[in-house]
Design a protein around this motif. Structure first.
Motif, mmCIF file in Angstrom:
data_model
loop_
_atom_site.group_PDB
_atom_site.id
_atom_site.type_symbol
_atom_site.label_atom_id
_atom_site.label_comp_id
_atom_site.label_asym_id
_atom_site.label_seq_id
_atom_site.Cartn_x
_atom_site.Cartn_y
_atom_site.Cartn_z
ATOM 1 N N LEU B 44 0.890 -0.935 0.122
ATOM 2 C CA LEU B 44 0.182 -0.258 0.180
ATOM 3 C C LEU B 44 1.174 1.029 0.036
ATOM 4 C CD1 LEU B 44 -2.784 1.083 -0.176
ATOM 5 C CD2 LEU B 44 -3.013 1.128 2.659
ATOM 6 N N ILE B 45 1.800 1.283 0.668
ATOM 7 C CA ILE B 45 2.969 2.440 1.051
ATOM 8 C C ILE B 45 3.954 2.110 0.010
ATOM 9 C CG2 ILE B 45 3.791 4.402 2.446
ATOM 10 C CD1 ILE B 45 1.331 3.938 4.136
ATOM 11 N N ASP B 46 4.447 1.819 -0.973
ATOM 12 C CA ASP B 46 5.566 1.548 -1.535
ATOM 13 C C ASP B 46 6.315 2.799 -1.314
ATOM 14 O OD1 ASP B 46 4.360 3.009 -3.520
ATOM 15 O OD2 ASP B 46 4.462 1.432 -5.023
ATOM 16 N N ASN B 48 7.432 4.572 -4.009
ATOM 17 C CA ASN B 48 6.879 5.789 -4.261
ATOM 18 C C ASN B 48 6.278 6.388 -3.197
ATOM 19 O OD1 ASN B 48 6.209 7.006 -7.430
ATOM 20 N ND2 ASN B 48 4.891 6.638 -6.911
ATOM 21 N N GLU B 49 5.316 5.903 -3.002
ATOM 22 C CA GLU B 49 4.473 6.714 -2.203
ATOM 23 C C GLU B 49 5.870 7.483 -0.870
ATOM 24 O OE1 GLU B 49 1.090 7.242 -1.934
ATOM 25 O OE2 GLU B 49 1.429 6.818 -4.117
ATOM 26 N N LEU B 52 7.200 10.870 -2.485
ATOM 27 C CA LEU B 52 6.096 11.383 -2.184
ATOM 28 C C LEU B 52 5.527 12.379 -0.535
ATOM 29 C CD1 LEU B 52 3.188 10.176 -5.197
ATOM 30 C CD2 LEU B 52 5.599 11.972 -5.036
ATOM 31 N N ASP B 53 5.520 11.011 0.263
ATOM 32 C CA ASP B 53 5.654 11.501 1.294
ATOM 33 C C ASP B 53 7.297 12.518 1.624
ATOM 34 O OD1 ASP B 53 2.967 10.178 1.849
ATOM 35 O OD2 ASP B 53 4.442 8.971 2.783
ATOM 36 N N ARG B 56 6.744 16.009 -0.257
ATOM 37 C CA ARG B 56 5.531 16.749 0.287
ATOM 38 C C ARG B 56 5.573 17.482 2.260
ATOM 39 N NH1 ARG B 56 2.369 13.109 1.117
ATOM 40 N NH2 ARG B 56 1.456 12.677 -1.187
ATOM 41 N N ARG B 57 6.692 16.396 3.041
ATOM 42 C CA ARG B 57 7.607 17.100 3.793
ATOM 43 C C ARG B 57 8.128 18.111 3.915
ATOM 44 N NH1 ARG B 57 6.225 14.955 9.060
ATOM 45 N NH2 ARG B 57 5.588 13.219 8.136
ATOM 46 N N LEU B 60 6.086 21.587 2.897
ATOM 47 C CA LEU B 60 5.901 22.238 3.960
ATOM 48 C C LEU B 60 6.673 23.243 5.021
ATOM 49 C CD1 LEU B 60 2.835 20.397 4.612
ATOM 50 C CD2 LEU B 60 2.569 22.067 3.342
ATOM 51 N N ARG B 61 8.224 22.247 5.050
ATOM 52 C CA ARG B 61 9.392 22.093 6.323
ATOM 53 C C ARG B 61 9.338 24.196 6.340
ATOM 54 N NH1 ARG B 61 12.182 16.917 5.739
ATOM 55 N NH2 ARG B 61 11.012 16.212 8.099
#
Lengths: 147, 61
Positions: B44-46, B48-49, B52-53, B56-57, B60-61
């Motif tokens: 589910l959270i491979d 690639n994910e 991307l996480d 994204r982080r 936003l930092r």
């Protein structure tokens, strides 16, 4: 003697047309795998949308934490599917052998349980799957348990 | 006499069932097994994910 031959021919035709648990299980495994893959695609989209809507790292932390249980439940279902495929391979080599069929049935049950756990984990995390997918998942768990 | 004929009949049926079970039951085809293997879902959270996480982080930092 005529009755004996009649009974024999009925019995033979019944067995010849009878089910093959391994074959049925192979088909059910494929359907379960496809439903899990479709569920995965949906879940990835939902998770991405939730995370993309965040404007700070606290929000990211909260959502990532919320997805931890569903991700673990999905991983359990994935592993159960892989183990079921392994059980299928063994059972297909030992066609209709009693012990391998029992192992296959245990693996079918394990995948059904893992799918139920995944549905429960998604519910707890407040993740709503499309209703058709949820119905398909419930149908699949039912089929896995009846084989 | 009837009992003996009956028991022979049952044995013949049993033997026939075993032979038919062995040879006539539709076997699982390699294609069906391959389809089951190929249907395995990915993580589910491979990777690639996870990438991307991270992206994204860092944004936003």
């Amino acid at each position: 003697m005529k009755k004996l031959f009649a009974a024999l021919s009925v019995a033979v035709s019944l067995v010849a047309c009878g089910p093959n648990v391994v074959r049925d299980a192979a088909r059910a495994t494929t359907i379960a795998g496809n439903v899990l893959s479709a569920t995965r695609e949906q879940l990835i989209q939902i998770r991405r949308a939730e995370l993309d809507a965040c404007t700070d790292t606290e929000c990211l932390n909260r959502i990532e934490e919320n997805w931890r249980a569903p991700a673990l439940a999905f991983e359990s279902a994935r592993v159960a599917h892989r183990l079921l495929v392994d059980a299928l391979v063994v059972a297909s080599i030992a066609e209709q052998d009693g012990i391998s069929i029992e192992a296959l049935r245990a693996a079918l049950d394990a995948l059904a349980n893992a799918c139920d756990d995944l549905i429960a984990a998604l519910d707890l995390a407040g993740v709503n799957l499309p209703s058709e997918l949820l119905q398909a998942a419930r149908l699949v768990t039912g089929v896995l348990r009846t084989l | 006499m009837l009992e003996r004929i009956g028991s022979i009949g049952v044995s013949v049926i049993e033997l026939a069932l075993r032979v038919v079970t062995l040879f006539n039951r539709p076997k699982t085809t390699p294609e069906e097994l391959e389809a089951a293997k190929a249907s395995a879902p990915g993580e589910l959270i491979d990777l690639n994910e996870r990438r991307l996480d991270e992206e994204r982080r860092s944004r936003l930092r």
